[in-house]
Design an enzyme around this catalytic site. Structure first.
Site, PDB file in Angstrom:
ATOM      1  N   ASP A 187       0.848  -1.017   0.120  1.00 17.28           N
ATOM      2  CA  ASP A 187       0.098   0.008   0.183  1.00 17.28           C
ATOM      3  C   ASP A 187       0.970   1.366   0.065  1.00 17.28           C
ATOM      4  O   ASP A 187       1.282   1.636   1.052  1.00 17.28           O
ATOM      5  CB  ASP A 187      -0.915   0.091   1.267  1.00 17.28           C
ATOM      6  CG  ASP A 187      -1.941   1.091   1.236  1.00 17.28           C
ATOM      7  OD1 ASP A 187      -1.969   2.236   0.429  1.00 17.28           O
ATOM      8  OD2 ASP A 187      -2.740   1.190   1.694  1.00 17.28           O
ATOM      9  N   HIS A 192       0.551   7.933   3.963  1.00 15.07           N
ATOM     10  CA  HIS A 192       1.227   7.279   5.131  1.00 15.07           C
ATOM     11  C   HIS A 192       2.724   7.471   5.238  1.00 15.07           C
ATOM     12  O   HIS A 192       3.242   6.976   6.362  1.00 15.07           O
ATOM     13  CB  HIS A 192       0.891   5.616   5.016  1.00 15.07           C
ATOM     14  CG  HIS A 192      -0.713   5.443   4.858  1.00 15.07           C
ATOM     15  ND1 HIS A 192      -1.785   5.739   5.627  1.00 15.07           N
ATOM     16  CD2 HIS A 192      -1.237   4.893   3.701  1.00 15.07           C
ATOM     17  CE1 HIS A 192      -2.992   5.512   5.239  1.00 15.07           C
ATOM     18  NE2 HIS A 192      -2.597   5.003   3.877  1.00 15.07           N
ATOM     19  N   ILE A 207      -0.727   9.440   8.674  1.00 13.76           N
ATOM     20  CA  ILE A 207      -1.343   8.701   9.607  1.00 13.76           C
ATOM     21  C   ILE A 207      -1.112   7.207   9.113  1.00 13.76           C
ATOM     22  O   ILE A 207      -0.574   6.756   8.042  1.00 13.76           O
ATOM     23  CB  ILE A 207      -2.745   8.650   9.361  1.00 13.76           C
ATOM     24  CG1 ILE A 207      -3.545   8.688   7.902  1.00 13.76           C
ATOM     25  CG2 ILE A 207      -3.111  10.289   9.712  1.00 13.76           C
ATOM     26  CD1 ILE A 207      -4.888   8.692   7.654  1.00 13.76           C
ATOM     27  N   GLY A 210      -5.171   2.402   7.888  1.00 10.87           N
ATOM     28  CA  GLY A 210      -6.470   1.764   8.443  1.00 10.87           C
ATOM     29  C   GLY A 210      -6.209   0.169   8.465  1.00 10.87           C
ATOM     30  O   GLY A 210      -6.648  -0.543   9.440  1.00 10.87           O
TER      31      GLY A 210
END
Length: 284
Positions: A187, A192, A207, A210
């Protein structure tokens, strides 16, 4: 309108070949925090190839280049700014235990498009099979600013947590470099890792994925309430209710129910701000 719901739903499915081996599985497990303490027998099941168990949430990254969230944004009828995109939720159904080494075929399509008013939600479905079905993934892709065309709002999946105290509560620390390690499983969203991109997307700093929180939570449930047996998991669904920043601590609350575990996850350092909600692990 950048999202043409009819065109997206009518698009031909995309197919691709997946392959993975023990190194991919081990990297994923390390990316969700496995291996601490390094010599713990319960952790060696996730890190040592001679006794490797595959956590079912590995299905969300297997093959790295399989149809998924980013692929869904390039489907016909979809033209959106990546900075407006958030992963809204994830559901996974396991048809058979995932082997530590495998080859399979993935078929991905947009299964639904919902109009939430101020946003659109795309449901990207990926079905994976070898000699038979292995797993089915549904990723709910939330696109800010793309709703309002009068389309179907979609089903409500909100679940009230049980009114009693949790059966178990555990805490899991997120390392400062957790997102950098997790993204090596495929990903590559710069949200991120890149501070400037994160600011453009409305965040103070990068961040955590998820799906990294998703994997960390399932590992905690399996280790705490399912006797460490990854093969007992039948399905796992969640809604991403808030962000996690690397360096924070996850508080994972678990309730035993008949054939399932209900889960709620929050960020300890931000006054238990919700992170995962409407979370259910179905099991045998």
């Amino acid at each position: 309108m950048p999202i043409d719901a009819a065109k997206a739903l009518a698009a031909e499915p995309r197919t691709g070949e997946l392959s993975w081996d023990h190194k991919d599985v081990q990297l994923y497990h390390l990316g969700i925090g496995a291996g601490v303490p390094a010599s713990d027998p319960d952790e060696l099941r996730y890190t040592l190839e001679s006794r490797l168990h595959v956590l079912p949430s590995f299905a969300t990254v297997a093959g790295a280049g399989s149809p998924g969230v980013i692929s869904g944004l390039s489907m016909p009828g979809v033209d959106v700014d990546l900075a407006r995109v958030l992963h809204g939720g994830q559901s996974l159904r396991i048809h058979r235990p995932i082997p530590a080494r495998g080859r399979a075929r993935a078929t991905g399509r947009i299964a639904a498009v919902y109009d939430k008013g101020k946003a659109a939600v795309l449901v990207m479905r990926t079905e994976v099979a070898d000699d038979g079905p292995l797993w089915t993934n549904d990723a709910q892709i939330y696109v800010r600013g793309e709703g309002g065309w009068g389309g179907d709002r979609g089903p409500s999946t909100r679940l009230d947590p049980p009114s009693r105290e949790p059966d178990r509560v555990v805490e899991r620390h997120v390392r400062e470099d957790q997102a950098l390690l997790y993204r090596l499983s495929g990903d590559w969203n710069p949200l991120h890792a890149d501070p400037e991109f994160a600011k453009r997307a409305g965040f103070d700093r990068p961040i955590l994925h998820g799906l990294c929180t998703y994997g960390m939570t399932l590992k905690a449930v399996v280790g705490t309430l399912l006797d460490g047996d990854v093969t007992r998991v039948r399905s796992y669904a969640t809604r991403f209710a808030g962000v996690v920043y690397p360096g924070e601590t996850l508080r994972i609350r678990m309730w035993r129910l008949d054939g399932e575990v209900r889960v709620a996850v929050s960020a300890v350092e931000r006054d238990d701000a919700p992170v995962l909600a409407d979370t259910v692990v179905e099991h045998t």
